[in-house]
Scaffold this motif. Structure first.
Motif, short mmCIF file in Angstrom:
data_model
loop_
_atom_site.label_atom_id
_atom_site.label_comp_id
_atom_site.label_asym_id
_atom_site.label_seq_id
_atom_site.Cartn_x
_atom_site.Cartn_y
_atom_site.Cartn_z
N GLN A 13 -15.85 -17.03 0.33
CA GLN A 13 -15.90 -15.49 0.02
C GLN A 13 -15.34 -14.96 1.22
O GLN A 13 -14.31 -14.34 1.38
N LEU A 14 -15.73 -15.10 2.54
CA LEU A 14 -15.09 -14.61 3.83
C LEU A 14 -13.94 -15.61 4.17
O LEU A 14 -13.88 -16.08 5.24
N THR A 15 -12.96 -15.55 3.34
CA THR A 15 -11.67 -16.39 3.82
C THR A 15 -10.59 -15.58 4.60
O THR A 15 -11.15 -14.40 4.76
N ARG A 16 -10.05 -16.26 5.53
CA ARG A 16 -9.13 -15.64 6.41
C ARG A 16 -8.17 -14.72 5.73
O ARG A 16 -8.01 -13.58 6.02
N ARG A 17 -7.43 -14.95 4.53
CA ARG A 17 -6.68 -14.10 3.92
C ARG A 17 -7.41 -13.13 3.24
O ARG A 17 -7.01 -12.04 3.16
N ALA A 18 -8.71 -13.18 2.65
CA ALA A 18 -9.37 -12.16 2.11
C ALA A 18 -9.66 -11.04 3.35
O ALA A 18 -9.50 -9.87 3.07
N ILE A 19 -9.96 -11.47 4.53
CA ILE A 19 -10.37 -10.52 5.66
C ILE A 19 -9.00 -9.79 5.85
O ILE A 19 -9.06 -8.64 6.32
N VAL A 20 -7.85 -10.54 6.21
CA VAL A 20 -6.73 -9.66 6.63
C VAL A 20 -6.28 -8.89 5.39
O VAL A 20 -5.78 -7.67 5.86
N LEU A 21 -6.19 -9.24 4.35
CA LEU A 21 -5.96 -8.18 3.11
C LEU A 21 -6.77 -7.10 3.19
O LEU A 21 -6.31 -5.96 2.86
N SER A 22 -8.00 -7.37 3.23
CA SER A 22 -9.00 -6.15 3.35
C SER A 22 -8.74 -5.29 4.42
O SER A 22 -8.84 -3.94 4.13
N ILE A 23 -8.54 -5.65 5.55
CA ILE A 23 -8.25 -4.88 6.73
C ILE A 23 -7.11 -3.97 6.63
O ILE A 23 -6.98 -2.76 6.77
N ILE A 24 -5.91 -4.56 6.08
CA ILE A 24 -4.64 -3.86 6.09
C ILE A 24 -4.93 -2.69 4.76
O ILE A 24 -4.55 -1.73 4.80
N LEU A 25 -5.52 -3.25 3.63
CA LEU A 25 -5.84 -1.97 2.58
C LEU A 25 -6.70 -1.12 3.01
O LEU A 25 -6.39 0.17 2.83
N ALA A 26 -7.53 -1.38 3.75
CA ALA A 26 -8.69 -0.21 4.41
C ALA A 26 -7.74 0.58 5.34
O ALA A 26 -8.23 1.90 5.24
N MET A 27 -6.99 0.17 6.00
CA MET A 27 -6.33 1.19 6.99
C MET A 27 -5.38 1.90 6.14
O MET A 27 -5.41 3.32 6.39
N ILE A 28 -4.57 1.53 5.24
CA ILE A 28 -3.91 2.28 4.54
C ILE A 28 -4.66 3.47 3.46
O ILE A 28 -4.14 4.77 3.56
N LEU A 29 -5.78 3.03 2.81
CA LEU A 29 -6.61 3.80 2.25
C LEU A 29 -7.31 5.00 2.97
O LEU A 29 -7.44 6.20 2.36
#
Length: 653
Positions: A13-29
């Protein structure tokens, strides 16, 4: 749901790519919701668009399963919550004149630490509200449906991207960009001494907000606006303006629309303040038993979990870690409060108030999110209650004339607001995780990471918007600023309790209006009616300009028409899927318009001119083309949502 046995090993679940994508989307939203909240006083839950983007991106990167996508939407959803917590409170520090701009380290501390505290406060509530009481958590259920139906996310991405392009283009041609069409279509006139007013904002984002919150909330919000603008303002201008010579002198010579705006700003909007005050108090009273039950159940579950192995789907952050985290993340806030007041006898009570009200109101927020969803969560009412309580205590400690009193109260309210917003969002995400078989502690950790990531971008975005558009108070350089209605309200309440002047007669009338609304809602509840009258939604409508509430109502009307014209209101099995396309299209309109608003701010700030992008006067059109474009976007929203409803109906058969 997934297999809940003790020995079942979860997928990564807490994969590296999931964390990075989540952070990018969080900042944009977070940036998008910052603009929306300052503009209209509302934010929307972002889990569904984040889930759709995650499914598409992870598929391109190779694979991506439901639990990994769930982690992405969990962290990304912090964008709306942190934005709400900050914009409802922090701009008050600029409005009060305490700050000239938004201090990066201070905003980071308030948003980041407040968000993490919200995650920790909500951990004991998961079992009670999600497992035992089985509250609805509508956005969480909707996000779970999107994740479960994620075999073909390409269509969702096309809907989201197309709508975002439309929203961005509409913002570009509006009054803050090319000025091809105006932002509003409004008309006002004098009827004797009374003022009549009618108008609508032409923002596609507000249509999207209305579609997402639905017709019930749309009706309540616009009814509040009508009460304020079509009843209270005419009555005040006809019968009471002569008793207010200062306001009468300001209005003299103004046209009807300008006069209505000045009366609303100086007097009538405080009806909404009174209604919000009583609404926040009533929320606490109504939820007291459920809150106590939730806390007891969560603590009992934690103790039981320590003595036996439990499935990964029931594993929260350990209570010991929660308590240590509370201590670690509270200490910097205590130092921040000490830096403000430079008096330990004041900063210590400030810290204690923050902890107690933070936990209490985080519980309220989590429960309300379960009932009405995060988009309708009355976080602003919760924050007003915090600021009122903090102000009363601080007036005793500092004196009613203390210059730093309002600032200290806002600082407490800001942390509590961030915590409460994140707590409600956390429970939505955990509901989604519960339905798809995720591990709670991983989601709780991801949301904390998302909250801190959003906090990193809040101050720069706020400073950019403040320089380009102005925030809260009209000035010569920014005559039509982003209203920041909640932050303006928080500043007024805090200042009024520390020696300032507030129109208390209007506030008390607003309290009376709130009591009547509560009584009507309780009557509807006893009758078993599906139409409810939430007092805080009505209070927001009273407090906002009427032109902002009209498109919210229209968006809710489109959602209602989709149900009625397709017959999906008679198909409960398809209910969760009916509005999927409409919600995605609405989220796209909101995100596109908000991000374009931020992009437009860059050349405005760089050039130091608000009209830097404006077309020559001969190429600028009036209200009629603006209304036509607005109507066309509304019709497109309806058609897209209607096609999605038919698809959902076919899936249900």
């Amino acid at each position: 749901m997934q297999n809940h046995s003790v020995n079942a090993a979860p997928l990564p679940q807490l994969t590296r790519r999931a964390i990075v994508l989540s952070i990018i989307l969080a900042m944009i939203l977070a940036a998008a919701n910052t603009y929306l909240g300052l503009f209209a006083g509302l934010t929307i839950a972002t889990a569904i668009p984040a889930a759709v983007v995650s499914m598409a991106v992870l598929r391109v990167l190779g694979g991506g399963h439901i639990l990994e996508n769930n982690i992405v939407q969990t962290g990304a959803s912090a964008g709306s919550s942190i934005a709400a917590g900050v914009i409802f409170t922090v701009p008050a520090l600029v409005i009060l004149g305490y700050w000239d701009d938004f201090k990066y380290s201070w905003v980071l501390a308030i948003a980041g630490l407040g968000g993490v505290l919200g995650v920790l406060f909500s951990v004991p509530l998961r079992r009670s509200l999600i497992v035992d009481q089985q509250l609805a958590f509508p956005e969480g259920k909707a996000a779970a449906e999107v994740l479960k139906a994620g075999e073909h996310p390409e269509q969702g991405i096309r809907v989201l991207a197309g709508a975002a392009s439309i929203g961005a283009l509409a913002k570009l041609i509006a009054a803050s960009g090319l000025r091809l069409v105006p932002d509003t279509a409004a008309h006002a006139g004098f009827i004797g001494k009374a003022i009549g007013y009618l108008g609508t904002n032409l923002s596609p984002a507000l249509l999207g907000v209305g579609y997402i919150v639905g017709l019930n909330i749309g009706i309540v919000v616009v009814a509040g606006g009508i009460l304020s603008w079509n009843v209270a303002i005419p009555v005040y201008s006809a019968f009471f303006l002569d008793t207010d010579p200062l306001l009468a002198a300001r209005i003299a010579g103004s046209d009807a629309e300008g006069a209505a705006g000045m009366i609303w700003s100086a007097q009538i909007r405080y009806l909404g303040v009174g209604a919000m005050l009583i609404g926040g108090i009533w929320t606490l009273i109504a939820l007291r038993k459920s809150l106590l039950s939730g806390v007891r159940s969560g603590l009992a579950a934690t103790r039981a979990g320590a003595m036996k192995a439990i499935a990964h789907t029931e594993q929260d952050l350990p209570m010991k870690a929660v308590l240590i985290g509370l201590l670690i993340f509270t200490l910097p806030l205590a130092l921040l409060y000490q830096a403000i007041v430079a008096d330990f006898t004041v900063s210590l009570p400030m810290t204690l108030i923050m902890i107690v009200t933070g936990f209490l109101f985080s519980s309220v927020s989590a429960y309300m999110a379960g009932l009405v969803g995060s988009s309708n969560n009355p976080v602003s009412g919760i924050t007003i209650g915090t600021i009122l309580f903090a102000s009363l205590v601080l007036t005793f400690l500092m004196g009613r004339d203390a210059a730093l009193g309002p600032v200290a109260a806002i600082m407490i309210g800001a942390v509590v607001c961030c915590a409460a917003a994140i707590a409600g969002d956390n429970l939505q995400d955990l509901k989604c995780g519960y339905l798809v078989g995720a591990t709670p502690w991983r989601q709780q950790l991801m949301l904390a990471i998302g909250a801190i990531s959003c906090a990193l971008v809040m101050a720069p975005v706020l400073n950019l918007l403040a320089k380009a558009y102005g925030i809260g108070v009209p000035t010569a350089s920014h005559p039509n600023p982003l209203l920041a209605p909640q932050a303006t309200l928080m500043a007024s309440v805090a200042k009024g309790l520390f020696g300032g002047e507030l129109p208390w007669n209007m506030i008390w009338i607003g309290v009376g209006i709130g009591v009547v609304i509560i009584a009507i809602d309780e009557l509807q509840k006893k009758r078993g009616s599906s139409f409810r009258v939430p007092v805080l939604a009505a209070a927001v409508g009273i407090y906002l300009p009427l032109d902002l509430t009209v498109p919210i109502f229209l968006g809710g009307l489109f959602a209602h028409w989709v149900e009625r014209t397709t017959g999906t209101h008679r198909d409960p099995d398809a209910a969760e899927k009916v509005h999927r396309k409409g919600v995605l299209f609405s989220a796209g309109l909101i995100t596109g318009e908000a991000l374009m608003g931020i992009l437009i701010a860059v050349p405005i700030v760089t050039a130091g001119r608000s009209d830097i992008l404006a077309l020559p006067a001969g190429l600028q059109f009036g209200e009629v083309p603006g209304l036509a474009i607005f109507a066309a976007i509304g019709y497109l929203l309806y058609r897209v949502a209607r096609s999605g409803a038919y698809e959902a109906l076919c899936e249900g058969r």
